[in-house]
Design an enzyme around this catalytic site. Structure first.
Site, PDB file in Angstrom:
ATOM      1  N   ASP A  85     -11.031 -33.521  -5.044  1.00  0.00           N
ATOM      2  CA  ASP A  85     -10.602 -33.685  -6.446  1.00  0.00           C
ATOM      3  C   ASP A  85      -9.125 -34.025  -6.606  1.00  0.00           C
ATOM      4  O   ASP A  85      -8.913 -35.013  -7.322  1.00  0.00           O
ATOM      5  CB  ASP A  85     -10.773 -32.408  -7.137  1.00  0.00           C
ATOM      6  CG  ASP A  85     -11.209 -32.330  -8.614  1.00  0.00           C
ATOM      7  OD1 ASP A  85     -11.730 -33.637  -8.924  1.00  0.00           O
ATOM      8  OD2 ASP A  85     -10.911 -31.594  -9.398  1.00  0.00           O
ATOM      9  N   ASP A 138     -16.511 -29.423 -11.826  1.00  0.00           N
ATOM     10  CA  ASP A 138     -15.481 -28.388 -12.042  1.00  0.00           C
ATOM     11  C   ASP A 138     -16.254 -27.071 -12.734  1.00  0.00           C
ATOM     12  O   ASP A 138     -15.525 -26.066 -12.751  1.00  0.00           O
ATOM     13  CB  ASP A 138     -14.469 -28.811 -13.101  1.00  0.00           C
ATOM     14  CG  ASP A 138     -14.033 -30.066 -12.819  1.00  0.00           C
ATOM     15  OD1 ASP A 138     -13.654 -30.181 -11.503  1.00  0.00           O
ATOM     16  OD2 ASP A 138     -13.183 -30.881 -13.748  1.00  0.00           O
TER      17      ASP A 138
END
EC number: 3.4.23.-
Length: 248
Positions: A85, A138
């Site tokens: 990420d 997420d």
């Protein structure tokens, strides 16, 4: 399935699809209508509702199907996702002159709506409008760890306070809160949510496990230790009674 067990366990043979339950046949038209309605009206201001409904259904399905066996696998998964990420949000901007993760999530270069990459909701009190968005990863990746915590608590018969599920949820919420604080402090520039969520959730889980002396079991087995009742000798009173009966 829980509400209509007879219909879910009764099947009919459908050409090309094979055996299909009556419950699936009954639900299928509603699913098709929902998807078609969203496809037709996806450019309307309220289309985010349909997109979020479809996205949440997908997320729940994945969490039901995919399970991490122990904390070691969860740590590797979240650790790699943490680095992934950060790279595609921050470092890719230096290499490609734009954040690849944000562009892909929003569907900027495809003239589409970003499905199925994110959930979004309108900003209620923002004079510039727009949407607050969060990617599926997420939610899904920390969600697998939270689901593991819930399964462990059930197997160990832990209460809400003495288990791991409640504190994992609190940690996830805290990490998400810090993400939005960082988003506002950085003038709305996209943030890698896992940068904040992973340390909170994984750190809380490992800290609690170490404090309670269960970290090794969580790390390797992922299941509470089971005591075999057959390996224990019978109580002394029972043994004395049995000996008396035999002697008689």
């Amino acid at each position: 399935f829980r509400w209509f067990k007879p219909a879910a366990r009764s099947f009919v043979k459908v050409p090309f699809f094979g055996a299909v339950s009556y419950l699936t046949l009954a639900v299928c038209p509603f699913c098709i209508v929902s998807a078609v309605l969203w496809a037709v009206y996806r450019r309307m201001p309220y289309a985010w509702i349909g997109q979020d409904v479809l996205g949440i259904a997908l997320i729940v399905t994945v969490i039901q199907i995919v399970r991490i066996p122990n904390l070691k696998v969860g740590s590797v998964l979240l650790g790699c996702s943490f680095l992934y990420d950060i790279f595609w949000v921050f470092i890719s901007k230096m290499l490609f002159h734009e954040s690849v993760m944000i562009v892909v999530a929003r569907g900027d270069n495809t003239d589409e709506d970003g499905v199925p990459m994110l959930l979004k909701i309108p900003r209620m009190f923002d004079p510039w409008g727009g949407y607050s968005i969060i990617g599926f990863g997420d939610i899904l990746l920390p969600g697998l760890l939270v689901a593991f915590a819930l399964r462990y608590d059930w197997a160990a018969r832990k209460t809400l306070q003495s288990g791991y599920f409640l504190w994992s949820m609190v940690a996830y919420g805290s990490g998400l809160l810090i993400t939005y604080v960082a988003l506002n402090l950085m003038d709305g520039h996209g943030q890698p949510a896992l940068l904040y969520i992973v340390p909170f959730t994984l750190g809380t889980f490992i800290s609690l496990g170490k404090k309670r002396g269960e970290l090794r079991n969580l790390w390797m087995k992922g299941q509470p230790p089971r005591v075999c009742t057959h390996s224990h000798p019978p109580p002394k009173d029972s043994a004395d009674s049995a000996a008396h009966v035999i002697s008689s």
